[in-house]
Design a protein around this motif. Structure first.
Motif, PDB file in Angstrom:
ATOM      1  N   GLY A  28      -7.146  42.876   8.408  1.00 53.72           N
ATOM      2  CA  GLY A  28      -6.454  43.643   7.374  1.00 53.72           C
ATOM      3  C   GLY A  28      -5.955  42.793   6.224  1.00 53.72           C
ATOM      4  N   GLY A  29      -6.127  41.496   6.328  1.00 52.51           N
ATOM      5  CA  GLY A  29      -5.658  40.604   5.281  1.00 52.51           C
ATOM      6  C   GLY A  29      -4.268  40.072   5.566  1.00 52.51           C
ATOM      7  N   PHE A  30      -3.918  39.013   4.852  1.00 50.44           N
ATOM      8  CA  PHE A  30      -2.649  38.341   5.097  1.00 50.44           C
ATOM      9  C   PHE A  30      -1.453  39.251   4.856  1.00 50.44           C
ATOM     10  CE2 PHE A  30       1.038  36.185   3.353  1.00 50.44           C
ATOM     11  CZ  PHE A  30       1.421  35.465   4.469  1.00 50.44           C
ATOM     12  N   ARG A  31      -1.460  39.968   3.744  1.00 47.31           N
ATOM     13  CA  ARG A  31      -0.297  40.809   3.422  1.00 47.31           C
ATOM     14  C   ARG A  31      -0.022  41.825   4.523  1.00 47.31           C
ATOM     15  NH1 ARG A  31      -0.231  42.953  -2.319  1.00 47.31           N
ATOM     16  NH2 ARG A  31       0.649  40.908  -2.674  1.00 47.31           N
ATOM     17  N   MET A  32      -1.053  42.500   4.984  1.00 41.97           N
ATOM     18  CA  MET A  32      -0.870  43.497   6.038  1.00 41.97           C
ATOM     19  C   MET A  32      -0.384  42.834   7.329  1.00 41.97           C
ATOM     20  SD  MET A  32      -3.628  46.006   7.897  1.00 41.97           S
ATOM     21  CE  MET A  32      -3.735  47.300   6.682  1.00 41.97           C
ATOM     22  N   TYR A  33      -0.988  41.717   7.690  1.00 43.17           N
ATOM     23  CA  TYR A  33      -0.580  40.989   8.895  1.00 43.17           C
ATOM     24  C   TYR A  33       0.896  40.614   8.804  1.00 43.17           C
ATOM     25  CZ  TYR A  33      -0.051  37.073  12.132  1.00 43.17           C
ATOM     26  OH  TYR A  33       0.394  36.229  13.115  1.00 43.17           O
ATOM     27  N   ASP A  34       1.295  40.033   7.685  1.00 47.72           N
ATOM     28  CA  ASP A  34       2.683  39.615   7.510  1.00 47.72           C
ATOM     29  C   ASP A  34       3.629  40.806   7.571  1.00 47.72           C
ATOM     30  OD1 ASP A  34       4.678  37.567   6.954  1.00 47.72           O
ATOM     31  OD2 ASP A  34       4.880  38.547   5.003  1.00 47.72           O
ATOM     32  N   GLU A  35       3.288  41.895   6.914  1.00 49.52           N
ATOM     33  CA  GLU A  35       4.132  43.093   6.946  1.00 49.52           C
ATOM     34  C   GLU A  35       4.282  43.622   8.366  1.00 49.52           C
ATOM     35  OE1 GLU A  35       2.251  45.728   4.176  1.00 49.52           O
ATOM     36  OE2 GLU A  35       3.068  44.668   2.425  1.00 49.52           O
TER      37      GLU A  35
END
Length: 91
Positions: A68-75
């Protein structure tokens, strides 16, 4: 770096509460695995790819990377932390 910071914050969370262990619950592992599989299903690497272990004979087809990409993972991981580390058994 994000994962390391998250782990550090989790350790601080445990220490602040006098706890010493944290383990993902079987339900959380199953939910995360299903989430990961659903994300990879929308990509071209879902079939016969080393990203899911298909290059190793006998290795189970398993998604270990967050597609899902970094932003989604971090969120997602920050949301679990903010909610008191939901999906983890703390002791």
């Amino acid at each position: 770096e994000t994962t390391c910071a998250w782990i550090g914050a989790a350790i601080e969370h445990l220490r602040a509460r006098g706890l010493s262990s944290m383990e993902a619950t079987p339900q959380a592992v199953a939910a995360w695995s299903a989430h990961m599989a659903a994300m990879v299903e929308a990509t071209v690497v879902k079939n016969k790819s080393w990203w899911v272990g298909d290059n190793v004979p006998g290795k189970p087809h398993k998604v270990l990377y967050h597609f899902g990409g970094f932003r989604m993972y971090d969120e997602e991981i920050q949301a679990h932390a903010a909610a008191g580390y939901t999906g983890f058994a703390l002791a």
